[in-house]
Each structure stands twice: as C-alpha cells, then as structure tokens.
Write a protein that holds these residues in place. Structure first.
Motif, PDB file in Angstrom:
ATOM      1  N   VAL A  15      65.507   9.909 -13.187  1.00  0.00           N
ATOM      2  CA  VAL A  15      66.370   9.551 -14.320  1.00  0.00           C
ATOM      3  C   VAL A  15      67.206  10.754 -14.750  1.00  0.00           C
ATOM      4  N   LEU A  48      65.546   6.311  -7.054  1.00  0.00           N
ATOM      5  CA  LEU A  48      65.672   5.587  -8.316  1.00  0.00           C
ATOM      6  C   LEU A  48      66.340   4.237  -8.082  1.00  0.00           C
ATOM      7  N   GLU A  49      67.409   4.216  -7.303  1.00  0.00           N
ATOM      8  CA  GLU A  49      68.104   2.955  -7.011  1.00  0.00           C
ATOM      9  C   GLU A  49      67.171   1.971  -6.316  1.00  0.00           C
ATOM     10  N   ARG A  51      63.913   1.787  -6.651  1.00  0.00           N
ATOM     11  CA  ARG A  51      62.963   1.244  -7.619  1.00  0.00           C
ATOM     12  C   ARG A  51      63.635   0.259  -8.569  1.00  0.00           C
ATOM     13  N   VAL A  52      64.867   0.595  -8.993  1.00  0.00           N
ATOM     14  CA  VAL A  52      65.593  -0.289  -9.905  1.00  0.00           C
ATOM     15  C   VAL A  52      65.984  -1.578  -9.200  1.00  0.00           C
ATOM     16  N   LEU A  56      73.536   2.192  -8.177  1.00  0.00           N
ATOM     17  CA  LEU A  56      73.990   2.703  -9.473  1.00  0.00           C
ATOM     18  C   LEU A  56      75.300   3.480  -9.377  1.00  0.00           C
ATOM     19  N   PHE A  73      72.727   0.776 -16.890  1.00  0.00           N
ATOM     20  CA  PHE A  73      71.550   1.651 -16.860  1.00  0.00           C
ATOM     21  C   PHE A  73      71.801   2.908 -17.688  1.00  0.00           C
TER      22      PHE A  73
END
Length: 305
Positions: A15, A48-49, A51-52, A56, A73
């Motif tokens: 993040v 991160l992308e 998991r999301v 992004l 986000f």
C-alpha cells in the motif's frame, strides 16, 4: 447473524508503494523516496494488484497513470494509511516520553492527605501528562478497567503486583468524639465494644468488615454493631466526629482531627499495625514513560520528607 471480520496477513503490503507511485506518477521516483529498487517497487505493486484483483496503474514507457480502480483505491487507501501512520506516531510518542493520560484508582481517604500534594507537584513537573483520579473504595482490575496504577493499603494488593511504598506502616485506631465518650464511657477492652455504637464498613464484596484488633500480641477480629454502615473511611470518620459512634480508621486520616481535639483515641493498646499505603502496578516491562515518571516523582518526594 454475527460475522467475523479479520484483516488478512499481508493485506497492507504494497500500500505504501502504491501511494508513493500514485503521488509521483513514477516507479523510479517512488523507489528513490522509499529507498528500494524500481524493480522491487514494481513487484510490490504487482503483488498488491493481484490481491486486490484489479489493475491499479496504466503503465507506458513514458508515463504512469491510475486506472478507475486505482483512483477509487487511492481515494480510500490514502486517508486510511495516513491515519495508520498518525496512530503509530502517537503510540511511539507515548512510548518515548511522559505524555498522555495517567489513570489512577485510589481510595477516597488518601486523596486529601496523600495524593493531592503529589498530584500538584507532579502536574507542575510534567505538564504534558493529564492525570485522572478515580476515587472509589472497591478494588479494581487495573488492566481490565484501563488504569495505569492504583493506590491501596498493602494488605489488599495482589502478590503479583509491583509496589512502591507511599507511607510507613501505621495503626488502625478506634476513635470517638469527646461528647460521645462522655455520654457512653470509654471502652477499656475489646469486649467492651459490645456496649457501644460502632460505625461499620461494607466491603466491595458485600460483606460487613469486622474490626481487627491486637490482643496479647495476637490478631483478633471483633464483630461489632451500630447505627451506621458505610463503604468508605471518610464517611464513618465524619459520623464519629458528629458523635454517632466509635470508628476504626487508619491513623493518618484521623491525625488532624485528633490534634484539633474533635476525636480521641480509645483502646490504644489493642490497635493493630498495617503495612501502610502503596502505589501498585502490573509489570515493570509494561511501564510507560508517564507512569515511570510518576513512580520516580513519588520516590523523589518521599526521599525529601
């Protein structure tokens, strides 16, 4: 139906990297800001992308932009992350210097004679600490009720607590007003209390407290009776001054009234000694700077007397 909400392990990973890239619109500049390589920054964002479950960033050879998912986000993640950072800074500040709120649980009787002078000098010495005093007779669980420390008679403190002495040992004395003693006579032995109005205390567990006395070097407890039952020493002390009956109280809280002649001692040879009053707290390892400062202040004030 009750639902269980948990934060997945690693849910916050990437993040900070995302927010830095979103701010600079550059993986290279974000990497420099966070002190990592551009490839590490790119990997953190890709994880991160994944998991999301959404892309992004829009990446080209010359620029980086946010997708619609990235914009949404960013709108939610940025203030939340800033709050987490602020929370960490606040916790760190509380852990590094005396500041914040110091909560103390104390019996009402010790406030005027013992605690007020300590609090006044402590507040002058540590203006960033806010002292909250909860004056009540019942024993409390410090951790459960959010107290940093408590003050109690030594015999009531659990063995696993760390203690700091506030007073020397003293006697529990039986006192009465001159008017009461003139009218009813002075008891000479513990058995004489059966013919007297005795002011009693009800313990926090609901039981009526007997009067502890010392007879021939042996501790005894006398069940007394009388017209008044209270939950604190100050109430029975005030009633004794008014001539309602005899009261058994810690010697320090009656000292001024004895000196003024408003009360007189009786049964002096039978007065038991108690360990004194102590500050107590759970564990040395968990002591925050605000409490450590108060402990040191208490010790310093005691050394000056």
């Amino acid at each position: 139906m009750k639902q269980n909400f948990t934060v997945r392990q690693g849910a916050l990973d990437g993040v900070e990297a995302f927010l830095s890239v979103a701010q600079h619109r550059s993986f290279r500049k974000a990497a420099a800001e966070l002190g990592v390589t551009p490839s590490a920054m790119s990997q953190a964002v890709r994880s991160l992308e994944a998991r999301v479950g959404a892309t992004l960033f829009i990446r080209t050879t010359r620029s980086v932009g946010l997708t619609e998912a990235g914009e949404r986000f960013l709108a939610r993640a940025k203030p939340a992350f800033e709050e987490l950072v602020a929370a960490g800074e606040l916790a760190r500040e509380l852990g590094q210097r005396p500041t914040g709120r110091l909560r103390l649980s104390v019996p009402p009787a010790v406030v005027p004679i013992l605690l007020q002078p300590l609090i006044a000098s402590f507040c002058r010495a540590y203006p960033e600490v806010e002292v909250e005093v909860s004056a009540r007779e019942e024993l409390v669980d410090l951790a459960t009720e959010g107290f940093d420390a408590g003050i109690r008679l030594g015999q009531f403190i659990a063995a696993d607590m760390v203690t700091v002495r506030l007073t020397p040992p003293f006697s529990l004395i039986v006192v009465g007003s001159p008017a009461y003693l003139t009218d009813r006579g002075r008891p000479e032995r513990p058995d004489d209390l059966r013919g007297h109005a005795c002011l009693r205390l009800r313990r926090s567990n609901g039981a009526l407290a007997p009067w502890p006395l010392s007879s021939n070097g042996r501790a005894v407890e006398i069940a007394v009776s009388g017209p008044l039952i209270a939950s604190d020493f100050l109430t029975v002390l005030g009633a004794a001054v008014d001539g309602v009956g005899l009261a058994q109280v810690p010697e320090p809280i009656a000292a001024d009234l004895l000196a003024q002649g408003k009360l007189e001692r009786v049964l002096e040879p039978f007065a038991p000694k108690v360990p004194g009053v102590f500050l107590y707290y759970p564990d040395r390892k968990q002591t925050m700077p605000k409490l450590r400062a108060f402990i040191d202040h208490v010790k310093s004030e005691r050394a000056r007397r």
